[in-house]
Design a protein around this motif. Structure first.
Motif, PDB file in Angstrom:
ATOM      1  N   ASP A 132     137.456 105.072  49.522  1.00 52.10           N
ATOM      2  CA  ASP A 132     137.067 104.163  48.444  1.00 52.10           C
ATOM      3  C   ASP A 132     138.131 104.170  47.355  1.00 52.10           C
ATOM      4  OD1 ASP A 132     134.755 103.792  49.837  1.00 52.10           O
ATOM      5  OD2 ASP A 132     133.452 104.855  48.446  1.00 52.10           O
ATOM      6  N   PHE A 161     132.560  99.156  47.443  1.00 48.76           N
ATOM      7  CA  PHE A 161     133.831  99.606  48.004  1.00 48.76           C
ATOM      8  C   PHE A 161     133.816  99.420  49.523  1.00 48.76           C
ATOM      9  CE2 PHE A 161     133.213 102.114  44.176  1.00 48.76           C
ATOM     10  CZ  PHE A 161     134.472 102.190  43.589  1.00 48.76           C
ATOM     11  N   PRO A 203     128.671 103.412  49.228  1.00 53.54           N
ATOM     12  CA  PRO A 203     129.771 102.725  48.545  1.00 53.54           C
ATOM     13  C   PRO A 203     129.273 101.560  47.692  1.00 53.54           C
ATOM     14  CG  PRO A 203     129.658 101.980  50.791  1.00 53.54           C
ATOM     15  CD  PRO A 203     128.568 102.995  50.637  1.00 53.54           C
TER      16      PRO A 203
END
Length: 207
Positions: free
Chosen positions: A29, A153, A138
């Protein structure tokens, strides 16, 4: 947008880095202005051109009608939980294979964070045991007084094989880069539908 952009420019200048044009997703990420082509992945999106999907994005959600912070927290957190997501979307209860929820039907809920099990069902490791190593979602949510921010992400740091257990025996799931891209795009598409259904306007504020 301005703060993130200036921070990236400052970091590039300090490290003497050029601006790249990656064609694949980052290994971890990261905050980036990079965009990749996901036009080959099924799934609609209203906010983005599928040929230029950002690997990092911030989406602002503002309620169409005034809501207090507590209501917003509960409503928006419920996106991450299948039963409440399905209920708020008006989906009927069914098996995963026949679910109207694209995340559930595609066995893609691992993208919202691991471990992820409930009452003996959910996602297990490659040996069909409980996942011990946590992989954070994410998709991040921050709720403020009059709005909320979703940060997403796209990266490749996922286990390559897990198992999904429903009523029967655990089913192997292979997670390659194509599957990660599918999970990312499906999450964006599902989030768009969920926000619209629950009374929020959406705006991409980065990139």
């Amino acid at each position: 947008r301005e703060l993130i952009g200036e921070t990236l420019r400052s970091a590039r200048s300090y490290l003497n880095l050029g601006k790249g044009n990656p064609s694949e997703i980052p290994p971890v990420d990261c905050i980036s202005e990079a965009k990749i082509d996901l036009s080959g992945i099924n799934g609609p999106t209203k906010l983005f051109n599928k040929k230029e999907i950002p690997v990092f994005t911030v989406i602002r959600a503002k309620p169409r009608n005034r809501k207090d912070v507590e209501t917003m927290v509960i409503e928006l957190q419920d996106f991450f939980y299948r039963p409440e997501r399905s209920r708020k979307m008006g989906f009927r209860i069914s098996s995963a294979d026949k679910s109207q929820d694209a995340i559930t039907r595609g066995r893609l809920a691992w993208f919202l964070g691991l471990p992820r099990t409930q009452r003996g069902t959910g996602y297990l490791d490659a040996e069909a045991r409980e996942i011990k190593k946590r992989r954070a979602s994410p998709v991040h949510l921050a709720v403020h007084e009059n709005e909320a921010l979703f940060t997403l992400f796209l990266s490749g740091d996922w286990p390559t094989e897990i198992r999904w257990k429903g009523i029967g025996r655990p089913v192997p799931l292979r997670i390659d880069l194509s599957k990660v891209k599918e999970a990312y795009l499906t999450s964006i598409s599902s989030l768009e539908g969920y926000l619209d259904r629950t009374g929020y306007e959406m705006e991409v504020i980065f990139p």
